[in-house]
Write an enzyme that holds these catalytic residues in place. Structure first.
Site, short mmCIF file in Angstrom:
data_model
loop_
_atom_site.label_atom_id
_atom_site.label_comp_id
_atom_site.label_asym_id
_atom_site.label_seq_id
_atom_site.Cartn_x
_atom_site.Cartn_y
_atom_site.Cartn_z
N ASP A 48 -31.20 63.42 -30.86
CA ASP A 48 -30.87 63.76 -29.48
C ASP A 48 -29.85 64.90 -29.46
O ASP A 48 -28.73 64.74 -29.95
CB ASP A 48 -30.27 62.53 -28.77
CG ASP A 48 -29.98 62.82 -27.31
OD1 ASP A 48 -30.94 62.85 -26.52
OD2 ASP A 48 -28.80 63.04 -26.96
N TYR B 265 -24.73 71.28 -26.48
CA TYR B 265 -24.02 70.72 -27.65
C TYR B 265 -23.75 71.79 -28.71
O TYR B 265 -23.03 71.55 -29.67
CB TYR B 265 -24.80 69.55 -28.30
CG TYR B 265 -25.00 68.34 -27.42
CD1 TYR B 265 -24.38 68.22 -26.18
CD2 TYR B 265 -25.83 67.29 -27.83
CE1 TYR B 265 -24.59 67.10 -25.37
CE2 TYR B 265 -26.02 66.16 -27.04
CZ TYR B 265 -25.41 66.08 -25.81
OH TYR B 265 -25.62 64.97 -25.03
N LYS C 5 -31.92 69.18 -23.89
CA LYS C 5 -31.63 69.11 -22.45
C LYS C 5 -31.33 70.49 -21.88
O LYS C 5 -30.64 71.28 -22.52
CB LYS C 5 -30.43 68.18 -22.19
CG LYS C 5 -30.56 66.84 -22.93
CD LYS C 5 -29.41 65.91 -22.71
CE LYS C 5 -29.48 64.74 -23.69
NZ LYS C 5 -28.71 64.93 -24.92
N HIS D 159 -30.38 68.03 -17.85
CA HIS D 159 -29.18 67.34 -18.36
C HIS D 159 -28.39 66.66 -17.24
O HIS D 159 -27.93 65.53 -17.40
CB HIS D 159 -28.30 68.36 -19.09
CG HIS D 159 -27.37 67.75 -20.09
ND1 HIS D 159 -26.91 68.41 -21.18
CD2 HIS D 159 -26.81 66.52 -20.16
CE1 HIS D 159 -26.11 67.62 -21.89
NE2 HIS D 159 -26.03 66.46 -21.27
N1 NAP Z 1 -27.11 62.89 -21.29
C1 NAP Z 1 -25.80 62.97 -21.29
O1 NAP Z 1 -25.16 63.45 -20.34
C2 NAP Z 1 -25.04 62.43 -22.47
C3 NAP Z 1 -23.66 62.19 -22.35
C4 NAP Z 1 -23.00 61.65 -23.46
C5 NAP Z 1 -23.69 61.39 -24.64
N2 NAP Z 1 -25.02 61.66 -24.73
C6 NAP Z 1 -25.78 61.42 -25.98
O2 NAP Z 1 -25.52 60.11 -26.43
C7 NAP Z 1 -24.99 60.15 -27.75
C8 NAP Z 1 -24.06 58.98 -27.99
O3 NAP Z 1 -23.02 58.94 -27.06
P1 NAP Z 1 -21.50 59.19 -27.43
O4 NAP Z 1 -21.43 60.03 -28.65
O5 NAP Z 1 -20.82 59.64 -26.22
O6 NAP Z 1 -20.94 57.72 -27.69
P2 NAP Z 1 -21.28 56.48 -28.63
O7 NAP Z 1 -22.47 56.71 -29.46
O8 NAP Z 1 -21.21 55.28 -27.76
O9 NAP Z 1 -19.98 56.44 -29.53
C9 NAP Z 1 -19.76 57.37 -30.56
C10 NAP Z 1 -18.43 57.01 -31.20
O10 NAP Z 1 -18.52 55.69 -31.77
C11 NAP Z 1 -18.16 55.71 -33.13
N3 NAP Z 1 -19.13 54.86 -33.83
C12 NAP Z 1 -20.44 55.13 -34.09
N4 NAP Z 1 -21.02 54.10 -34.74
C13 NAP Z 1 -20.07 53.17 -34.88
C14 NAP Z 1 -20.05 51.89 -35.49
N5 NAP Z 1 -21.14 51.38 -36.06
N6 NAP Z 1 -18.88 51.19 -35.46
C15 NAP Z 1 -17.78 51.69 -34.88
N7 NAP Z 1 -17.72 52.91 -34.29
C16 NAP Z 1 -18.86 53.63 -34.30
C17 NAP Z 1 -18.24 57.15 -33.57
O11 NAP Z 1 -17.23 57.45 -34.50
P3 NAP Z 1 -17.57 58.14 -35.92
O12 NAP Z 1 -18.37 59.38 -35.65
O13 NAP Z 1 -16.21 58.40 -36.47
O14 NAP Z 1 -18.33 57.10 -36.69
C18 NAP Z 1 -18.00 57.94 -32.29
O15 NAP Z 1 -16.62 58.17 -32.10
C19 NAP Z 1 -24.33 61.52 -27.82
O16 NAP Z 1 -24.03 61.92 -29.13
C20 NAP Z 1 -25.37 62.35 -27.12
O17 NAP Z 1 -26.44 62.63 -27.99
C21 NAP Z 1 -25.70 62.16 -23.66
#
Ligand code: NAP
Length: 323
Positions: A49, A54, A83, A116
């Protein structure tokens, strides 16, 4: 919602299969994104994704191209989501944006392209993603996204994109797209986790065969400073999630992800750690009992980590509604 195939894939309305765990790549840049994507592919991730905004499509494309050329994967094994940014909603800009994403990702076709956000901003010469006027105000534009959608439909018709969808849209904004579409949205990507369960959007989309992808499924503990506010509890510290994780000998992250997948969502957790990449993929045997499902359901508190407060005043920014 699409038929579940062993929960490992969601079937989109057009028959394509969306792997239910994808790699989130927001905030992964340069060398780091290359290393993470390469590791993720080795570990079995096939859904990536990303987004124009990004700023990592080119690096992701390099890794995938070299993996395909070395014969370790084929293009058809992969599912690539990107997106369209808020500054490229004009039909001709959409086509340009999709072409750029295809070129950067080094692929003939994109599996899924999402709008997006529903809020449009004025494109300037530098293509700033947050274009400001001379007073430092964001350049908001009121725009009917049915036109953007028609341009994406043309990308499906010419074969450069397989499926199209939306992200951060309210029910009303999705309905506006449905009212003018000839190709239905295949997917809605939205913030969704135990503290923000999105029941109304879930029901609305399920009834219309629009699959859901939960972004920030772990509560985005690493989100940038401008998305942090006081009094936001940390989802991964939740004691109920902790007790369920101990009962299953799983990590809290595995419970949170496994629960969403068991409910029929796709999840796109982001991590740069190899250990966590493995952990976040090993969730398919998490069979939560009815009483555990009830406990997790009771955690719904309407806590949104990505508030997009800087969009306040845009006619399509509707913080009082679910999105
Ligand atoms: N459409 C949109 O507007 C939108 C908005 C936000 C996000 N997104 C997409 O969704 C994806 C995920 O969302 P996000 O990055 O905001 O948040 P997330 O996946 O909920 O959280 C990521 C964070 O959690 C930590 N983490 C990951 N796996 C873990 C585990 N097993 N145990 C403990 N901590 C863990 C990571 O740290 P480390 O890297 O240090 O492991 C990172 O800091 C994004 O990367 C993006 O592709 C889309």
């Amino acid at each position: 919602m699409g038929v579940h195939i062993c929960n490992r894939f969601l079937k989109l309305h057009n028959g394509y299969l969306l792997p239910s765990v994808g790699l989130g790549t927001y905030q992964l840049l340069g060398e780091s994104v290359c290393e993470v994507v390469d590791k993720a592919i080795s570990l079995g991730y096939r859904h990536i994704d990303t987004a124009h905004s990004y700023n990592n499509e080119s690096e992701i494309g390099d890794v995938l191209k070299s993996r395909i050329e070395s014969g370790s994967i084929t293009r058809t094994d992969l599912f690539l989501t990107t997106k369209v940014p808020d500054i490229l909603h004009e039909p001709s800009d959409v086509l340009e944006g999709v072409e750029e994403s295809r070129a950067k990702l080094k692929t003939k076709y994109l599996d899924l392209v999402l709008i997006h956000h529903p809020w449009t901003m004025r494109k300037n010469g530098q293509r700033d993603l947050k274009p400001m006027d001379s007073k430092g105000e964001l350049q908001f534009v009121k725009f009917n996204l049915q036109k953007t959608w028609r341009s994406l439909e043309n990308c499906v018709k010419d074969g450069t994109v397989r499926s199209i969808g939306l992200s951060n849209f309210t029910i009303g904004q999705i309905q506006n797209i449905l009212d003018g579409c000839t190709i239905m949205p295949a997917n809605l990507q939205l913030e969704c986790h135990a503290y923000l369960q999105q029941k109304s959007l879930h029901e609305f989309c399920k009834a219309r065969d629009i699959t859901l992808t939960a972004y920030s499924p772990l509560g985005a503990p690493g989100r940038p400073e401008h998305h942090r506010f006081t009094d936001q509890p940390v989802l991964l510290d939740d004691p109920i999630v902790d007790s369920i994780s101990q009962a299953h000998r799983k990590t809290k992250a595995q419970i949170l992800l496994g629960w969403l997948v068991q409910k029929g969502f796709c999840v796109v957790p982001k991590t740069k750690s190899e250990k966590r990449l493995t952990e976040n993929l090993e969730i398919f045997n998490t069979n939560l009992s009815n009483s555990e499902l009830v406990k997790l359901q009771a955690l719904d508190r309407g806590i949104r980590y990505f508030k997009f407060k800087y969009m306040t005043g845009h006619p399509e920014f509707k913080p009082a509604e679910d999105f």
